[in-house]
Design a protein around this motif. Structure first.
Motif, short mmCIF file in Angstrom:
data_model
loop_
_atom_site.label_atom_id
_atom_site.label_comp_id
_atom_site.label_asym_id
_atom_site.label_seq_id
_atom_site.Cartn_x
_atom_site.Cartn_y
_atom_site.Cartn_z
N LEU A 157 59.86 63.49 56.36
CA LEU A 157 59.31 62.85 55.44
C LEU A 157 58.04 61.85 55.60
O LEU A 157 58.28 61.25 56.50
CB LEU A 157 60.39 61.88 54.75
N PRO A 158 56.86 62.17 55.13
CA PRO A 158 56.00 61.68 55.65
C PRO A 158 55.71 59.89 55.30
O PRO A 158 55.42 59.36 56.22
CB PRO A 158 54.68 62.37 54.76
N GLU A 159 56.33 59.63 54.23
CA GLU A 159 56.62 58.19 54.02
C GLU A 159 57.44 57.39 55.36
O GLU A 159 57.25 56.29 55.16
CB GLU A 159 57.11 58.09 52.73
N GLU A 160 58.34 58.15 55.87
CA GLU A 160 59.20 57.44 56.88
C GLU A 160 58.44 57.74 58.06
O GLU A 160 58.55 56.93 58.92
CB GLU A 160 60.41 58.17 56.73
N ALA A 161 57.59 58.47 58.33
CA ALA A 161 56.69 58.81 59.41
C ALA A 161 56.05 57.66 59.98
O ALA A 161 55.86 57.37 61.16
CB ALA A 161 55.83 60.25 59.30
N THR A 162 55.23 56.90 59.03
CA THR A 162 54.51 56.08 59.42
C THR A 162 55.33 54.77 60.07
O THR A 162 54.87 54.36 60.93
CB THR A 162 53.80 55.41 58.16
N ARG A 163 56.32 54.68 59.34
CA ARG A 163 57.11 53.46 59.87
C ARG A 163 57.72 53.79 61.21
O ARG A 163 57.81 52.79 62.09
CB ARG A 163 58.30 53.00 58.77
N TYR A 164 58.18 54.90 61.22
CA TYR A 164 59.06 55.36 62.40
C TYR A 164 58.24 55.46 63.62
O TYR A 164 58.59 54.85 64.57
CB TYR A 164 59.73 56.79 62.14
N THR A 165 57.22 55.98 63.53
CA THR A 165 56.13 56.25 64.70
C THR A 165 55.53 54.52 65.08
O THR A 165 55.47 54.54 66.37
CB THR A 165 54.89 56.91 64.62
N ALA A 166 55.18 54.04 64.15
CA ALA A 166 54.78 52.36 64.58
C ALA A 166 55.87 51.56 65.13
O ALA A 166 55.63 50.95 66.21
CB ALA A 166 54.15 52.03 63.19
N GLU A 167 57.02 51.48 64.64
CA GLU A 167 58.05 50.66 64.94
C GLU A 167 58.82 51.18 66.37
O GLU A 167 59.43 50.41 67.03
CB GLU A 167 59.03 50.43 63.89
N SER A 168 58.75 52.62 66.40
CA SER A 168 59.70 52.95 67.58
C SER A 168 58.95 53.11 68.81
O SER A 168 59.57 52.85 70.00
CB SER A 168 60.03 54.56 67.43
N GLY A 169 57.42 53.18 68.81
CA GLY A 169 56.60 53.20 69.90
C GLY A 169 56.60 54.49 70.57
O GLY A 169 56.12 54.68 71.71
N ILE A 170 57.13 55.55 70.01
CA ILE A 170 57.06 56.97 70.66
C ILE A 170 55.65 57.27 71.16
O ILE A 170 54.54 56.79 70.45
CB ILE A 170 57.78 58.18 70.12
N ASP A 171 55.56 58.34 71.80
CA ASP A 171 54.21 59.00 72.54
C ASP A 171 54.06 60.07 71.58
O ASP A 171 53.01 60.60 71.66
CB ASP A 171 54.16 59.09 73.86
N ALA A 172 55.16 61.02 71.02
CA ALA A 172 54.90 62.21 70.45
C ALA A 172 55.92 62.38 69.31
O ALA A 172 57.12 61.99 69.76
CB ALA A 172 54.82 63.10 71.46
N LEU A 173 55.66 63.12 68.28
CA LEU A 173 56.48 63.31 67.15
C LEU A 173 56.89 64.53 66.99
O LEU A 173 56.00 65.46 66.48
CB LEU A 173 56.02 62.55 65.91
#
Length: 283
Positions: A152-168
């Motif tokens: 879900l694109p609307e979750e991707a913004t929060r997930y990537t920002a808050e998790s700190g991952i390097d690749a999705l």
């Protein structure tokens, strides 16, 4: 030379190419895949999956693959694929893996973020990169507990920002362990995901995607393609043919050695297909 995802993926994400991440099940596969990458002067990622973790443990795989990566003339990342347990991730890091994937895709978003963040904090402290997954990429066979759920694109913004991952890793119609290239890729969804995050994106289930779609995908922000089935098929078929031709032979090493050229050729084909058409992805 041993590298991590940040040495490879950011530049790939903004090019018209990507890096192949090849599943490795033993010494022969690792040697053939590294030789393939060296033969065309391109980087490669060696992935250790759950089957090998369960069979021999991350310590044994790290002990074998890390020295091979360090000795290679091209950049090689040693990556722990889909791992659902933090304890195993930490053991992999301790064993020398340069990259890990903590797969919280089966968890509620809040828990996925929280647990992935904990892994990221530990990994980044020692220079190890982390891949995460949002949505859930299904399996054609095996792993029956894995649900199929689009990213879900609307979750991707929060997930990537808050998790700190390097690749999705994303789920856009791709499917693990397919032997036929007929997965229907949702390019409209992929474009929305690209607008929601600036991270390099990862596609799992490469064998099941038509070549025309692969060529299109690698021109997006997809920077890493996980490849397993087509390599296993090439290696397995070559072993089968050799055993049929020489029924009086029985040594495993003999038949694996006879099959390595076929695996190397297929690995070189895949690595080159996914790479940039304009320039190698070496730094």
């Amino acid at each position: 030379m041993l590298v991590n995802l940040n040495d490879l993926l950011p530049s790939a994400a903004v090019s018209d190419g990507a890096v192949a991440c090849c599943n490795v099940f033993g010494l022969e596969e690792a040697k053939a895949i590294i030789a393939a990458a060296e033969s065309i002067s391109l980087p490669v990622i060696l992935a250790v999956n759950k089957d090998m973790v369960d069979l021999v443990g991350v310590e044994a795989m790290g002990g074998m693959l890390v020295p091979m990566a360090k000795a290679s003339s091209v950049p090689v990342c040693v990556h722990l694929d889909h791992c659902y347990e933090e304890a195993i991730v930490y053991r992999a890091i301790h064993s020398g893996f340069s990259s890990v994937m903590f797969d919280g895709s089966q968890l509620p978003l809040e828990e996925n973020i929280r647990r992935t963040r904990q892994v990221v904090d530990v990994a980044h402290a020692v220079g190890v990169t982390v891949e995460g997954e949002l949505g859930s990429v299904p399996y054609e066979e095996g792993r029956d507990h894995i649900i199929s759920m689009a990213t879900l694109p609307e979750e991707a913004t929060r997930y990537t920002a808050e998790s700190g991952i390097d690749a999705l890793a994303v789920s856009v119609g791709n499917v693990h362990r397919k032997t036929e290239a007929n997965s229907p890729i949702d390019f409209d969804l992929l474009k929305k995901i690209e607008m929601a995050t600036t991270l390099p994106l990862v596609i799992h289930g490469t064998t099941g995607i038509a070549e025309a779609d692969l060529l299109k995908l690698k021109q997006q922000r997809v920077a890493k393609f996980n490849v397993g089935t087509t390599l296993r098929m090439a290696f397995g078929q070559a072993i089968r043919e050799s055993m049929q031709q020489e029924p009086d032979k029985y040594d495993r090493q003999y038949f694996a050695g006879k099959a390595m050229p076929a695996l190397q050729n297929e690995a070189a084909r895949v690595i080159a297909l996914l790479a940039s058409s304009r320039q190698p992805l070496l730094k």
